[in-house]
Design a protein around this motif. Structure first.
Motif, mmCIF file in Angstrom:
data_model
loop_
_atom_site.group_PDB
_atom_site.id
_atom_site.type_symbol
_atom_site.label_atom_id
_atom_site.label_comp_id
_atom_site.label_asym_id
_atom_site.label_seq_id
_atom_site.Cartn_x
_atom_site.Cartn_y
_atom_site.Cartn_z
ATOM 1 N N MET A 74 1.765 5.836 -10.103
ATOM 2 C CA MET A 74 0.768 5.062 -9.378
ATOM 3 C C MET A 74 -0.473 5.095 -10.260
ATOM 4 S SD MET A 74 -0.409 3.154 -7.118
ATOM 5 C CE MET A 74 0.796 2.999 -5.842
ATOM 6 N N VAL A 75 -0.786 3.960 -10.852
ATOM 7 C CA VAL A 75 -1.862 3.862 -11.823
ATOM 8 C C VAL A 75 -3.116 3.328 -11.138
ATOM 9 C CG1 VAL A 75 -2.552 2.862 -14.038
ATOM 10 C CG2 VAL A 75 -0.129 3.374 -13.598
ATOM 11 N N LYS A 76 -4.187 4.089 -11.244
ATOM 12 C CA LYS A 76 -5.465 3.687 -10.660
ATOM 13 C C LYS A 76 -6.197 2.796 -11.657
ATOM 14 C CE LYS A 76 -6.034 8.022 -10.354
ATOM 15 N NZ LYS A 76 -4.925 8.971 -10.380
ATOM 16 N N MET A 77 -6.670 1.647 -11.172
ATOM 17 C CA MET A 77 -7.297 0.673 -12.053
ATOM 18 C C MET A 77 -8.686 0.279 -11.568
ATOM 19 S SD MET A 77 -3.742 -1.366 -12.964
ATOM 20 C CE MET A 77 -4.516 -2.908 -12.980
ATOM 21 N N GLY A 78 -9.381 1.204 -10.920
ATOM 22 C CA GLY A 78 -10.749 0.963 -10.486
ATOM 23 C C GLY A 78 -10.859 -0.216 -9.541
ATOM 24 N N ASP A 109 -9.566 10.936 -7.493
ATOM 25 C CA ASP A 109 -9.052 12.051 -6.696
ATOM 26 C C ASP A 109 -8.964 11.683 -5.222
ATOM 27 O OD1 ASP A 109 -8.824 13.718 -8.934
ATOM 28 O OD2 ASP A 109 -10.883 14.416 -8.734
ATOM 29 N N SER A 110 -9.939 10.918 -4.734
ATOM 30 C CA SER A 110 -9.880 10.515 -3.325
ATOM 31 C C SER A 110 -8.750 9.508 -3.104
ATOM 32 C CB SER A 110 -11.224 9.959 -2.845
ATOM 33 O OG SER A 110 -11.623 8.848 -3.604
ATOM 34 N N PHE A 111 -8.489 8.635 -4.079
ATOM 35 C CA PHE A 111 -7.339 7.739 -4.002
ATOM 36 C C PHE A 111 -6.058 8.565 -3.918
ATOM 37 C CE2 PHE A 111 -3.745 5.565 -5.793
ATOM 38 C CZ PHE A 111 -3.800 4.306 -5.226
ATOM 39 N N ASN A 112 -5.920 9.553 -4.805
ATOM 40 C CA ASN A 112 -4.729 10.419 -4.793
ATOM 41 C C ASN A 112 -4.554 11.073 -3.429
ATOM 42 O OD1 ASN A 112 -4.399 9.873 -7.523
ATOM 43 N ND2 ASN A 112 -5.118 11.867 -8.205
ATOM 44 N N ALA A 113 -5.652 11.565 -2.867
ATOM 45 C CA ALA A 113 -5.579 12.230 -1.561
ATOM 46 C C ALA A 113 -5.052 11.273 -0.495
ATOM 47 C CB ALA A 113 -6.950 12.766 -1.168
ATOM 48 N N TYR A 117 -1.564 11.826 1.321
ATOM 49 C CA TYR A 117 -1.709 11.996 2.765
ATOM 50 C C TYR A 117 -0.831 11.000 3.517
ATOM 51 C CZ TYR A 117 -3.807 11.638 7.407
ATOM 52 O OH TYR A 117 -3.993 11.579 8.766
ATOM 53 N N SER A 118 -0.855 9.744 3.080
ATOM 54 C CA SER A 118 -0.081 8.727 3.797
ATOM 55 C C SER A 118 1.404 9.060 3.798
ATOM 56 C CB SER A 118 -0.329 7.336 3.208
ATOM 57 O OG SER A 118 0.210 7.200 1.912
ATOM 58 N N VAL A 127 -0.754 2.298 0.192
ATOM 59 C CA VAL A 127 -1.692 2.075 -0.906
ATOM 60 C C VAL A 127 -3.014 1.534 -0.379
ATOM 61 C CG1 VAL A 127 -2.042 0.887 -3.105
ATOM 62 C CG2 VAL A 127 0.225 1.766 -2.505
ATOM 63 N N ASP A 128 -2.970 0.700 0.649
ATOM 64 C CA ASP A 128 -4.216 0.188 1.229
ATOM 65 C C ASP A 128 -5.078 1.328 1.768
ATOM 66 O OD1 ASP A 128 -3.649 -2.477 0.624
ATOM 67 O OD2 ASP A 128 -2.612 -2.794 2.530
ATOM 68 N N LEU A 129 -4.461 2.309 2.417
ATOM 69 C CA LEU A 129 -5.205 3.475 2.901
ATOM 70 C C LEU A 129 -5.829 4.222 1.724
ATOM 71 C CD1 LEU A 129 -6.065 5.497 5.122
ATOM 72 C CD2 LEU A 129 -3.893 6.681 4.688
ATOM 73 N N ALA A 130 -5.074 4.415 0.668
ATOM 74 C CA ALA A 130 -5.604 5.105 -0.511
ATOM 75 C C ALA A 130 -6.799 4.346 -1.089
ATOM 76 C CB ALA A 130 -4.505 5.273 -1.555
ATOM 77 N N HIS A 131 -6.703 3.030 -1.150
ATOM 78 C CA HIS A 131 -7.830 2.219 -1.627
ATOM 79 C C HIS A 131 -9.041 2.368 -0.712
ATOM 80 C CE1 HIS A 131 -5.228 -0.863 -4.046
ATOM 81 N NE2 HIS A 131 -5.446 0.239 -4.725
ATOM 82 N N ARG A 132 -8.823 2.336 0.607
ATOM 83 C CA ARG A 132 -9.946 2.457 1.554
ATOM 84 C C ARG A 132 -10.634 3.812 1.414
ATOM 85 N NH1 ARG A 132 -6.297 0.171 5.064
ATOM 86 N NH2 ARG A 132 -6.032 2.106 6.220
#
Length: 148
Positions: A74-78, A109-113, A117-118, A127-132
């Protein structure tokens, strides 16, 4: 370390966010690469995936990752969202842009959490929850609840 990860993998989901090595990627890259087939999820940002795969672009890095490793990523892209990679496919997820950025430190880190968590609570990755959660973090919504 690899033997430990493999023994844990039977009953656990193993995640790794590599972070950015303070001494550079030259000695760190082989260590990370040796672990990738023992993980369930690799959680890099876009620049970290490019460095690990030694490719010039995100599209080349995705192809290289799929060819060489069995773990998911899961790649975070800002502000561009995120990219989920499995052995057979990849999927981009867009995110709502933040209007009130307070501080981006900790957004990954908050995205990862939120992502982990989900899965733990809902039984599937949201993924939407992670983004939020990441957006709320960079907009400072959690600062009143914790002391920094």
């Amino acid at each position: 370390m690899k033997a430990l990860l493999e023994s844990l993998n039977d009953d656990n989901v193993i995640y790794l966010d590599p972070g950015w090595p303070p001494d550079g990627w030259k000695s760190f890259r082989p260590q990370i690469r040796s672990l990738l087939n023992s993980l369930d999820w690799f959680l890099p940002n876009e620049a970290e995936l490019i460095e690990v795969t030694q490719e010039a672009s995100i599209s080349s890095a995705v192809e290289s990752f799929q060819r060489e490793f069995t773990s998911n990523a899961m790649v975070k892209m800002g502000s561009e969202g995120s990219l989920m990679i499995s052995r057979d496919s990849s999927k981009e997820y867009s995110t709502e842009r933040s209007e009130n950025v307070v501080d981006t430190i900790g957004a990954g880190d908050s995205f990862n959490a939120g992502f982990i968590y989900s899965a733990a609570v809902k039984g599937s990755y949201d993924v939407d929850l992670a983004h939020r959660i990441a957006r709320d973090w960079i907009e400072g919504r959690y600062r009143e609840k914790i002391s920094l």
